[in-house]
Design a protein around this motif. Structure first.
Motif, short mmCIF file in Angstrom:
data_model
loop_
_atom_site.label_atom_id
_atom_site.label_comp_id
_atom_site.label_asym_id
_atom_site.label_seq_id
_atom_site.Cartn_x
_atom_site.Cartn_y
_atom_site.Cartn_z
N ALA A 161 10.68 -30.56 -98.89
CA ALA A 161 11.69 -30.48 -99.95
C ALA A 161 12.10 -31.86 -100.43
N PHE A 202 -4.60 -26.18 -102.06
CA PHE A 202 -4.22 -25.21 -103.07
C PHE A 202 -3.53 -25.88 -104.26
N PHE A 245 -0.66 -29.08 -88.08
CA PHE A 245 -0.72 -27.62 -87.94
C PHE A 245 -2.09 -27.12 -87.47
N GLY A 246 -3.14 -27.53 -88.18
CA GLY A 246 -4.48 -27.06 -87.83
C GLY A 246 -4.92 -27.58 -86.47
N ARG A 282 3.59 -34.19 -102.05
CA ARG A 282 3.27 -32.92 -101.38
C ARG A 282 1.78 -32.66 -101.39
N ASN A 314 -0.76 -24.99 -105.73
CA ASN A 314 0.69 -25.16 -105.55
C ASN A 314 1.01 -25.83 -104.21
N MET A 362 -8.78 -26.02 -96.97
CA MET A 362 -8.59 -25.75 -98.39
C MET A 362 -7.31 -26.39 -98.89
N ARG A 405 -3.49 -32.74 -94.52
CA ARG A 405 -3.53 -31.59 -93.59
C ARG A 405 -4.94 -31.01 -93.53
N ALA A 406 -5.60 -30.98 -94.70
CA ALA A 406 -6.96 -30.44 -94.74
C ALA A 406 -7.95 -31.38 -94.05
N VAL A 454 -8.18 -31.78 -89.85
CA VAL A 454 -8.96 -30.90 -88.98
C VAL A 454 -10.46 -31.23 -89.05
N ALA A 500 1.08 -25.55 -101.19
CA ALA A 500 1.14 -24.70 -99.99
C ALA A 500 1.41 -25.50 -98.73
N VAL A 501 2.25 -26.53 -98.82
CA VAL A 501 2.72 -27.18 -97.59
C VAL A 501 3.82 -26.31 -97.02
N PHE A 502 3.93 -26.30 -95.69
CA PHE A 502 4.89 -25.41 -95.06
C PHE A 502 6.29 -26.01 -95.15
N PRO A 503 7.20 -25.36 -95.85
CA PRO A 503 8.51 -25.98 -96.11
C PRO A 503 9.38 -26.13 -94.86
N HIS A 504 9.09 -25.36 -93.82
CA HIS A 504 9.95 -25.42 -92.64
C HIS A 504 9.47 -26.45 -91.63
#
Lengths: 267, 344
Positions: free
Chosen positions: B132, B81, B98-99, B139, B83, B79, B146-147, B150, B85-89
């Motif tokens: 950031a 999103f 990630f997936g 982003r 906003n 999915m 990222r989607a 996977v 929703a990428v992981f800032p850290h």
């Protein structure tokens, strides 16, 4: 414009002085020889630098044990506050449940009852339960004191993490628990550390409950309260120094982390 | 790759019925856009497909598999999103990985797939950066990469472009379309922007108040709206809707109504053509406002007791107050029942 800037700095300087000066004097005299306490005028820096005062303080029977107890109690308080407070904060932040608002107010209400009123019944109960005069007993009370803070601050930490980050993690193969540990925890870690340290300091400085609920297993504050009146001046300075030290060090340590939270800056 | 099959989905939030028995069929490799105003239930429907919400009633299938109450991680979808929703850290690389890491793939495979996805979205040179340090458009590229990394059965997108500025949105829209089509990805895409929906979709599902009002290819939705709501929502400016009696229709629009009662006639602004004065089947109108827009002019006319919008060639230029004549080809008119709003 310039003048107001100057006044701002002056004011800030005076405030800083107000806080720093007593601590500084405390440190100077704790790190001087015992005789420096009686000197007049007081030295502006330790001369000669000496750990004699501190050493003699630690040699007083019971002090080292009390110090150990204080560390233990404060450590337990930190742990318990995070373990109990963070899940509550998370639940408040993420789930709409019946009575959530009431619960939030209730959390603050726990601070509405003065410890002085609770102390005697608490002591009685603790004696019955075998918690009286144990570090765990004191830590439980300190946790109760630190929890409202822990719940509300972790709540605002978790609320500031967009829910979509967790949802994205779920769709990418995480269970809810995995998503928490891989995404939410790293982002809130600095804040959680700050909460823990604050709980530590609340416990470290707390004297009333520690005095009422202990007899032999004194914490440092409880011991000092007992001894202060009958002890020589150098002892008092050394004691004061030990009480202030951890708070100062810890806050200094997390200060940078508090300001440079990567998550906050990058959203 | 798998299709999406929704069967009688109902969902309420408290007393509000967000979805009233929605059924939808997305074919394998098809790009379907859920279009509607805010609060129409389109995002809720998407979240039910994702497994972020559970329906009160109805069933969700991905391919042949029923997934109605499976958690999102077991559905084999991805999915994107609104906003990002990428992981800032995490770095861009780790975000895309990630997936794949959750599937415990070997490191070499992860590297390969991250590189593949990054190349698709043209963000290879950003892999070591943190979110950031990226712009909004970058982003969102990371989020899409990222989607895709996977290799999901189904791709879900929740207003992925609406946080971007207009020009960026155009670029990324075209890019997304070609990407999704090239990969043959089954995609369900939510937006409130009808231009975006028209541009992207194989089929558009127009939603209103928890129901799908029309589910058809973009041009069908545009030319043959099934409901006055669709007529008013799709198109810019929207379709002119005017209430006419059978007599008015015959006299002014040269139109014989199939029913003997009042109807609503829908006319696209570009179908309202200028006509010579007194032309049979044409009607006279008074010019109210003229908006020259370069490639065409948008003319607001007063005629048949109502206000009509017309898109006309830039020449000849018109003046407010002027009398003009206009006509519409009968086959370009769309008739609606005034009582139900449905097309006749």
């Amino acid at each position: 414009m310039r003048l107001s800037r100057f006044l701002n700095y002056l004011l800030a300087f005076l405030f800083a002085l107000w806080v720093v000066l007593p601590i500084y004097l405390l440190a100077v005299l704790a790190l001087s020889e015992r005789s420096a306490v009686f000197a007049y005028p007081k030295p502006l820096y330790p001369q000669p630098l000496s750990v004699e005062t501190l050493w003699r303080f630690l040699e007083v029977p019971g002090v080292v044990k009390a110090l150990g107890n204080s560390v233990l109690v404060a450590g337990l308080t930190m742990l318990l506050s995070l373990l109990l407070g963070a899940p509550a904060g998370y639940a408040l932040a993420r789930y709409r449940f019946r009575g959530a608002d009431f619960f939030r107010i209730l959390v603050i209400f726990t601070r509405a009852f003065p410890l002085a009123i609770l102390a005697v019944p608490l002591a009685v109960h603790f004696i019955r339960m075998g918690l009286y005069d144990t570090p765990l007993g004191v830590a439980l009370v300190h946790t109760a004191l630190a929890l409202p803070f822990a719940v509300l601050v972790t709540y605002s930490l978790f609320v500031s993490i967009p829910k979509e980050l967790e949802e994205a993690a779920w769709t990418l193969g995480c269970t809810k628990t995995q998503a928490f540990f891989r995404v939410v925890l790293p982002l809130t870690l600095p804040g959680l550390a700050a909460v823990g340290i604050f709980a530590f300091i609340i416990s470290w400085n707390e004297v009333f409950a520690a005095t009422i609920l202990t007899l032999r297993e004194r914490t440092l504050t409880a011991l000092l309260l007992n001894l202060l009146h009958d002890s020589p001046l150098p002892f008092r300075f050394a004691g004061g120094f030990f009480l202030v030290l951890p708070a100062l060090l810890l806050i200094f340590l997390v200060r940078r982390r508090l300001l440079t939270l990567w998550g906050v800056a990058s959203r | 790759m798998a299709g999406i099959h929704l069967e009688g989905i109902e969902k309420s939030f408290g007393r509000v019925k967000a979805l009233k028995g929605v059924s939808l069929e997305v074919a394998e490799g098809e790009l379907v856009v859920l279009l509607g105003p805010s609060g129409c239930g389109k995002t809720t429907l998407l979240r039910i497909v994702a497994g972020l919400e559970w329906p009160d009633k109805g069933r969700v299938f991905l391919g042949k598999r029923e997934v109605t109450f499976l958690p999102p991680r077991s559905r084999g979808l991805a999915m994107v999103f609104q906003n990002y929703a990428v992981f800032p850290h995490l770095t861009v690389f780790e975000n895309i990985a990630f997936g794949l890491r959750m599937r415990r793939l070997p490191e070499t495979v992860i590297r390969e797939k991250v590189r593949w996805a990054a190349e698709l979205l043209r963000i290879e040179e950003l892999l070591s950066r943190y979110p950031a340090q990226l712009s909004g458009g970058q982003r969102q590229r990371v989020a899409v990469a990222r989607a895709l990394a996977v290799e999901p059965q189904v791709l879900l997108m929740d207003e992925p472009l609406s946080n971007l500025d207009a020009i960026l949105r155009l670029d990324l829209r075209a890019e997304l379309k070609s990407l999704v089509k090239a990969l043959g990805m089954t995609t369900l895409y939510v937006t409130h922007d009808q231009v975006e929906a028209m541009g992207l979709a194989d089929r558009i599902a127009v939603m209103r108040e928890g129901e799908i009002v029309q589910f058809a290819p973009p041009l069908d939705v545009y030319r043959r709206p099934a409901h006055t709501f669709v007529a008013g929502f799709v198109g810019h400016p929207p379709m002119n809707l005017l209430r006419v009696s059978p007599e008015d229709a015959r006299v002014h629009l040269a139109l014989d109504l199939p029913v003997s009662k009042e109807v609503i006639v829908g006319i696209r602004p570009e179908d309202l053509e200028p006509a010579p004065k007194g032309d049979p089947g044409a009607f006279s109108a008074r010019v109210r406002v003229v908006e020259p827009l370069g490639s065409h002019q948008l003319v607001t006319l007063e005629a048949l007791g109502t206000t009509l919008k017309a898109i006309w060639p830039p020449e000849p230029s018109l003046d407010p107050g002027e009398e003009v004549w206009a006509r519409v080809h009968a086959e370009r008119m769309r008739l609606f029942d005034p009582a139900t709003g449905r097309a006749l």
